[in-house]
Scaffold this motif. Structure first.
Motif, PDB file in Angstrom:
ATOM      1  N   ILE A 103      92.951  44.921  42.462  1.00 48.72           N
ATOM      2  CA  ILE A 103      91.630  44.364  42.185  1.00 48.72           C
ATOM      3  C   ILE A 103      90.664  44.549  43.368  1.00 48.72           C
ATOM      4  N   GLU A 104      91.233  44.674  44.577  1.00 47.25           N
ATOM      5  CA  GLU A 104      90.367  44.886  45.760  1.00 47.25           C
ATOM      6  C   GLU A 104      89.482  46.118  45.592  1.00 47.25           C
ATOM      7  N   LEU A 105      89.989  47.092  44.854  1.00 51.65           N
ATOM      8  CA  LEU A 105      89.236  48.343  44.695  1.00 51.65           C
ATOM      9  C   LEU A 105      87.917  48.123  43.977  1.00 51.65           C
ATOM     10  N   TYR A 106      87.871  47.066  43.176  1.00 50.29           N
ATOM     11  CA  TYR A 106      86.658  46.835  42.371  1.00 50.29           C
ATOM     12  C   TYR A 106      85.805  45.706  42.930  1.00 50.29           C
ATOM     13  N   THR A 107      86.331  44.992  43.903  1.00 51.64           N
ATOM     14  CA  THR A 107      85.574  43.854  44.401  1.00 51.64           C
ATOM     15  C   THR A 107      84.963  44.142  45.771  1.00 51.64           C
ATOM     16  N   HIS A 108      85.786  44.550  46.759  1.00 45.62           N
ATOM     17  CA  HIS A 108      85.170  44.724  48.073  1.00 45.62           C
ATOM     18  C   HIS A 108      85.442  46.047  48.788  1.00 45.62           C
ATOM     19  N   VAL A 109      86.375  46.880  48.259  1.00 47.90           N
ATOM     20  CA  VAL A 109      86.543  48.210  48.874  1.00 47.90           C
ATOM     21  C   VAL A 109      85.523  49.138  48.195  1.00 47.90           C
ATOM     22  N   PRO A 110      84.728  49.872  48.987  1.00 48.80           N
ATOM     23  CA  PRO A 110      83.597  50.587  48.350  1.00 48.80           C
ATOM     24  C   PRO A 110      83.949  51.868  47.600  1.00 48.80           C
ATOM     25  N   VAL A 111      85.227  52.251  47.561  1.00 47.86           N
ATOM     26  CA  VAL A 111      85.557  53.594  47.056  1.00 47.86           C
ATOM     27  C   VAL A 111      85.108  53.848  45.611  1.00 47.86           C
ATOM     28  N   MET A 112      85.235  52.863  44.715  1.00 41.96           N
ATOM     29  CA  MET A 112      84.870  53.129  43.323  1.00 41.96           C
ATOM     30  C   MET A 112      83.357  53.339  43.184  1.00 41.96           C
ATOM     31  N   LYS A 113      82.607  52.550  43.943  1.00 37.03           N
ATOM     32  CA  LYS A 113      81.150  52.722  43.931  1.00 37.03           C
ATOM     33  C   LYS A 113      80.777  54.102  44.484  1.00 37.03           C
ATOM     34  N   GLN A 114      81.484  54.496  45.549  1.00 36.15           N
ATOM     35  CA  GLN A 114      81.211  55.817  46.134  1.00 36.15           C
ATOM     36  C   GLN A 114      81.551  56.927  45.126  1.00 36.15           C
ATOM     37  N   LEU A 115      82.634  56.708  44.378  1.00 34.40           N
ATOM     38  CA  LEU A 115      83.026  57.704  43.372  1.00 34.40           C
ATOM     39  C   LEU A 115      81.953  57.818  42.282  1.00 34.40           C
ATOM     40  N   VAL A 116      81.488  56.650  41.819  1.00 38.23           N
ATOM     41  CA  VAL A 116      80.453  56.645  40.774  1.00 38.23           C
ATOM     42  C   VAL A 116      79.195  57.379  41.277  1.00 38.23           C
ATOM     43  N   ASP A 117      78.801  57.065  42.511  1.00 37.75           N
ATOM     44  CA  ASP A 117      77.604  57.717  43.064  1.00 37.75           C
ATOM     45  C   ASP A 117      77.801  59.231  43.132  1.00 37.75           C
TER      46      ASP A 117
END
Ligand SMILES: Nc1nc2c(ncn2[C@@H]2O[C@H](COP(=O)(O)OP(=O)(O)OP(=O)(O)O)[C@@H](O)[C@H]2O)c(=O)[nH]1
Ligand SMILES: [Mg+2]
Length: 276
Positions: A103-117
């Motif tokens: 769940i950390e991947l979606y709450t405070h680690v920025p990697v998923m947001k970076q992937l979306v961008d």
């Protein structure tokens, strides 16, 4: 996306199988560096870039499984070029990214947001799909924790977003009926019903009320039930995502002879799909 065991990989194989029947192209990218078995054809696999074992076995790193996974995802974020190469031949295709459950991947680690961008910069339309096990719909306080993880994922990624309830086929009739009050939830009311017969102390009640009003204020959390044993339910899910990403809106109209080529029952399934 979604918590561990919520049915992410099963969702991917369900959609792939459904789309095969519709003669629609769907690919799956595995983004879970700890995954081992796949029940769908894998178009690209993060483990070719890095796997959790690499992070755990490295003499200098010595990570455990969870730290190892975060390390892998951060390494992935430094190496999106790998993904770019894997996606190179894609055009007008529909790609599912099967993500890890931490769940950390979606709450405070920025990697998923970076992937979306990064996907946006490559001109992909992205929709976030967050899966939650129907077990979360049994107790209001469990439900609140599920809602909060869905909400933080949604707020974090800033893309069209769908929350899906999985494993509906495992619910009995009365649990299914009970589920209805969670699909368009009035959190204040749900929690009030639990508070009546529990021994929650006042501070905890106040906290729950505050969370409920925060979620209501956003009025963004809505859940779609998915029963993988029911083709109509799978179709509904697919249509919601199609409309979120405007899938197919810029396709060239097909020549009528394409439809004539299609054999039944696939032909009727295609008609059902468009009728619905
Ligand atoms: N009956 C039923 N079982 C399901 C459904 N979805 C998932 N499962 C089962 O739940 C277990 C976990 O499903 P997965 O698809 O591996 O879940 P996941 O979210 O990919 O799990 P991680 O990648 O480990 O986080 C498996 O045993 C699946 O067969 C469903 O809709 N119905
Ligand atoms: Mg999985």
């Amino acid at each position: 996306m979604g918590p561990a065991g919520s049915g992410k990989s099963t969702y991917c194989s369900t959609i792939v199988n459904h789309c095969v029947a519709l003669r629609r192209t769907v690919h799956v990218v595995n983004l879970d560096p700890a995954a081992e078995d796949f029940s769908y054809p894998v178009m690209a696999d993060i483990r070719e870039l890095i796997s959790v074992d690499d992070a755990m076995e490295d003499e200098a790193l010595h990570f455990g499984p969870n730290g190892g996974l975060i390390f892998c995802m951060e390494y992935f974020a430094q190496n999106f070029d790998w993904l770019r190469e894997e996606l190179d031949d894609m055009e007008d295709d529909y790609i599912l990214f099967d993500c890890p459950g931490q769940i950390e991947l979606y709450t405070h680690v920025p990697v998923m947001k970076q992937l979306v961008d990064r996907l946006h910069s490559w001109n992909f339309y992205v929709c976030g799909v967050f899966l939650l096990d129907a077990q979360f719909m049994i107790e209001p306080s469990k439900f609140v924790s599920g809602v909060l993880s869905a909400l933080s994922t949604m707020v974090n990624l800033e893309v069209p977003h769908l929350n899906i309830i999985t494993k509906l086929d495992l619910l009995n009739k009365s649990a299914r009926k009970d589920l209805e009050r969670y699909l368009e939830p009035d959190l204040q009311q749900l929690l009030a019903s639990e508070m009546d017969d529990s021994r929650m102390n006042q501070k905890f009640q106040k906290l729950n009320k505050a969370i409920a009003s925060l979620v209501d204020d956003y009025s963004l959390v809505h859940f779609l039930p998915l029963d993988i044993t029911d083709e109509d339910s799978i179709n509904d899910t697919l249509l919601q995502i199609d409309s979120a990403i405007q899938y197919g809106e810029d396709f060239e109209p097909k020549e009528p002879k394409d439809c004539d080529d299609v054999d039944d029952p696939t032909g009727s399934e295609i008609r059902d799909y468009f009728d619905s």
